[in-house]
Structure formats: structure tokens, C-alpha cells
Design a protein around this motif. Structure first.
Motif, PDB file in Angstrom:
ATOM      1  N   UNK A   8       0.828  -1.197   0.000  1.00 10.47           N
ATOM      2  CA  UNK A   8       0.000   0.000   0.000  1.00 10.47           C
ATOM      3  C   UNK A   8       0.873   1.262   0.000  1.00 10.47           C
ATOM      4  N   UNK A   9       1.963   1.233   0.778  1.00  7.44           N
ATOM      5  CA  UNK A   9       2.872   2.382   0.808  1.00  7.44           C
ATOM      6  C   UNK A   9       3.529   2.597  -0.554  1.00  7.44           C
ATOM      7  N   UNK A  10       3.954   1.502  -1.187  1.00 10.05           N
ATOM      8  CA  UNK A  10       4.585   1.607  -2.499  1.00 10.05           C
ATOM      9  C   UNK A  10       3.608   2.184  -3.522  1.00 10.05           C
ATOM     10  N   UNK A  11       2.366   1.709  -3.472  1.00 11.23           N
ATOM     11  CA  UNK A  11       1.352   2.207  -4.405  1.00 11.23           C
ATOM     12  C   UNK A  11       1.067   3.683  -4.161  1.00 11.23           C
ATOM     13  N   UNK A  12       0.993   4.062  -2.896  1.00 14.56           N
ATOM     14  CA  UNK A  12       0.726   5.459  -2.555  1.00 14.56           C
ATOM     15  C   UNK A  12       1.865   6.354  -3.019  1.00 14.56           C
ATOM     16  N   UNK A  13       3.111   5.891  -2.837  1.00 15.40           N
ATOM     17  CA  UNK A  13       4.271   6.679  -3.254  1.00 15.40           C
ATOM     18  C   UNK A  13       4.276   6.865  -4.762  1.00 15.40           C
ATOM     19  N   UNK A  37       4.073  10.331  -7.037  1.00 10.84           N
ATOM     20  CA  UNK A  37       5.015  10.695  -8.102  1.00 10.84           C
ATOM     21  C   UNK A  37       4.256  11.073  -9.367  1.00 10.84           C
ATOM     22  N   UNK A  38       3.239  10.280  -9.704  1.00  6.84           N
ATOM     23  CA  UNK A  38       2.427  10.572 -10.889  1.00  6.84           C
ATOM     24  C   UNK A  38       1.727  11.919 -10.757  1.00  6.84           C
ATOM     25  N   UNK A  39       1.192  12.197  -9.577  1.00  7.27           N
ATOM     26  CA  UNK A  39       0.504  13.464  -9.335  1.00  7.27           C
ATOM     27  C   UNK A  39       1.466  14.640  -9.454  1.00  7.27           C
ATOM     28  N   UNK A  59       8.515   4.498   2.781  1.00  9.03           N
ATOM     29  CA  UNK A  59       8.703   5.022   1.431  1.00  9.03           C
ATOM     30  C   UNK A  59       8.799   6.543   1.489  1.00  9.03           C
ATOM     31  N   UNK A  60       9.598   7.076   0.596  1.00  5.98           N
ATOM     32  CA  UNK A  60       9.741   8.524   0.490  1.00  5.98           C
ATOM     33  C   UNK A  60       9.708   8.900  -0.982  1.00  5.98           C
ATOM     34  N   UNK A  61       9.383  10.145  -1.251  1.00  5.71           N
ATOM     35  CA  UNK A  61       9.421  10.686  -2.606  1.00  5.71           C
ATOM     36  C   UNK A  61      10.514  11.732  -2.646  1.00  5.71           C
ATOM     37  N   UNK A  62      11.478  11.557  -3.557  1.00  6.34           N
ATOM     38  CA  UNK A  62      12.582  12.500  -3.682  1.00  6.34           C
ATOM     39  C   UNK A  62      12.379  13.330  -4.944  1.00  6.34           C
TER      40      UNK A  62
END
Length: 208
Positions: free
Chosen positions: A80-85, A89-91, A152-155
Motif C-alpha cells: 500500500x505504501x509503495x502504491x501510494x508513493x 510521483x504521478x501526481x 517510502x519517500x518521494x525525492x
């Protein structure tokens, strides 16, 4: 690396699949040899040697049921975390501002200007991913990253600055020794491999 378990470790340097693969290779696991040099980061390299190998054994289901249930829950949570991350990114790539999305998701934004490869206080996974990303040009490039603890993090990468040349003589000497050691190891491994292919091995047993 001790002790060694069949399912492998999931934290620290052992989280790197190359380390686990080296630990369970025939030379390291069965012959007790040292592994080849494994470069974790440009500044960090390891050699694996097995001290203890614990083989798998049957355990009553009642003893591991709770562990299995928790593992399944954790696996589902990671998915779920991977999907949310990835959705984030797409957004972001569609044009939504980072601060706006962070406010909506109730997440923190941490800025790290002019970050170097060994910047203290920044997770190594973020640094590794950031320095693999292509030049963002006039926009911002985004990637999702799995951290060492499973989060998960978004860079976001907004700019790339040229590095400074190494001017210190001691640094140049250390860099040269590191490169020479790596090249020497490669040449030795290639020579050893050629001997194994061309050589004939005889084992003499003393029956006395």
C-alpha cells in the motif's frame, strides 16, 4: 556477517541483494572463502565472510502463526505504501506543487540544498536514488524510494551542480589506492578464473 540465516537479513548492508547473493554463493557458503569486493556506495565497500550458517528447520505452525500473520500484514502495508508513493510521483509529474500535495497528504517536506553524495542526516537510499536520476532540466524530477526501515519517500531533484575537483594530495593518494586495489582484485579474479578453466587439479591422499 554472523549468524547467517536462510531467509536473509533485511536491514543494514545485508538489505542489498548483492550482499545476500554473495553470502549464499558456493565459494563463500560451502568453501568458507571471502566474497569479492561489493561496492555499496561510492564511499563504502564490503567483503562478506560467513561465520555461522543456520540451516532451515521445521517449526510447529502454532509457534510461528503470529509471526506469519504479522508478516502478511507488513507485506500488505508495504504494498500500500509503495502504491501510494507511486501515485504521488504521478501526481507531482502532472504538475501539482509538492507543498500542496504534502499538505493534502499531511506529510512533511524536507529540503536539502546542494546535497553531496555523503551528506550527513540524509538517508543513504535517498542519496543513491538522487544521484542516479537524470538531469531535471528546467523542471523537477521525482522518484519514489524505499528506505532502510521499510518506509517510502518521494525525492524531488530540481538541479544538478558540478562537483569540485579533488585538490588535496592526500585525498588524491587515497583515491588512487582505492582504484588500484579494485583493479588489482578484478585482475586477480580474472586470472583465478582462467586457471580454473585451464588447470587440472589432482588431490593426493596420504594413507599412512
Amino acid at each position: 556477517m554472523s549468524p547467517l540465516v536462510e531467509e536473509g537479513a533485511e536491514s543494514g548492508i545485508a538489505a542489498d541483494p548483492r550482499v545476500s547473493a554473495a553470502a549464499f554463493s558456493d565459494d563463500v557458503l560451502d568453501l568458507g572463502a571471502n566474497s569479492e569486493l561489493i561496492e555499496i556506495t561510492p564511499e563504502q565497500a564490503v567483503v562478506v565472510r560467513v561465520k555461522e550458517h543456520k540451516k532451515p528447520e521445521l517449526i510447529p505452525l502454532a509457534d510461528v502463526q503470529e509471526t506469519i500473520v504479522n508478516a502478511l500484514k507488513n507485506s500488505r502495508a508495504r504494498e500500500q505504501l509503495a502504491s501510494r508513493a507511486e501515485q504521488m510521483v504521478t501526481t507531482l509529474q502532472s504538475g501539482t506543487a509538492l507543498n500542496v500535495l504534502a499538505d493534502e497528504q499531511k506529510l512533511d517536506v524536507v529540503e536539502s540544498p546542494a546535497t553531496s553524495r555523503n551528506m550527513p542526516g540524509v538517508p543513504a537510499q535517498l542519496l543513491q536514488e538522487a544521484f542516479k536520476m537524470p538531469h531535471p532540466g528546467n523542471s523537477v524530477a521525482y522518484r519514489s524510494v524505499t528506505l532502510a526501515n521499510g518506509d517510502y519517500a518521494v525525492v524531488g531533484l530540481s538541479a544538478i551542480y558540478p562537483g569540485e575537483a579533488v585538490a588535496n594530495a592526500e585525498q588524491l593518494k587515497g583515491l588512487g589506492q582505492f582504484i588500484a586495489a579494485g583493479n588489482g582484485r578484478i585482475m586477480f579474479d580474472e586470472y583465478l578464473a582462467s586457471l580454473k578453466e585451464r588447470g587440472k587439479v589432482q588431490i593426493l591422499l596420504d594413507n599412512q
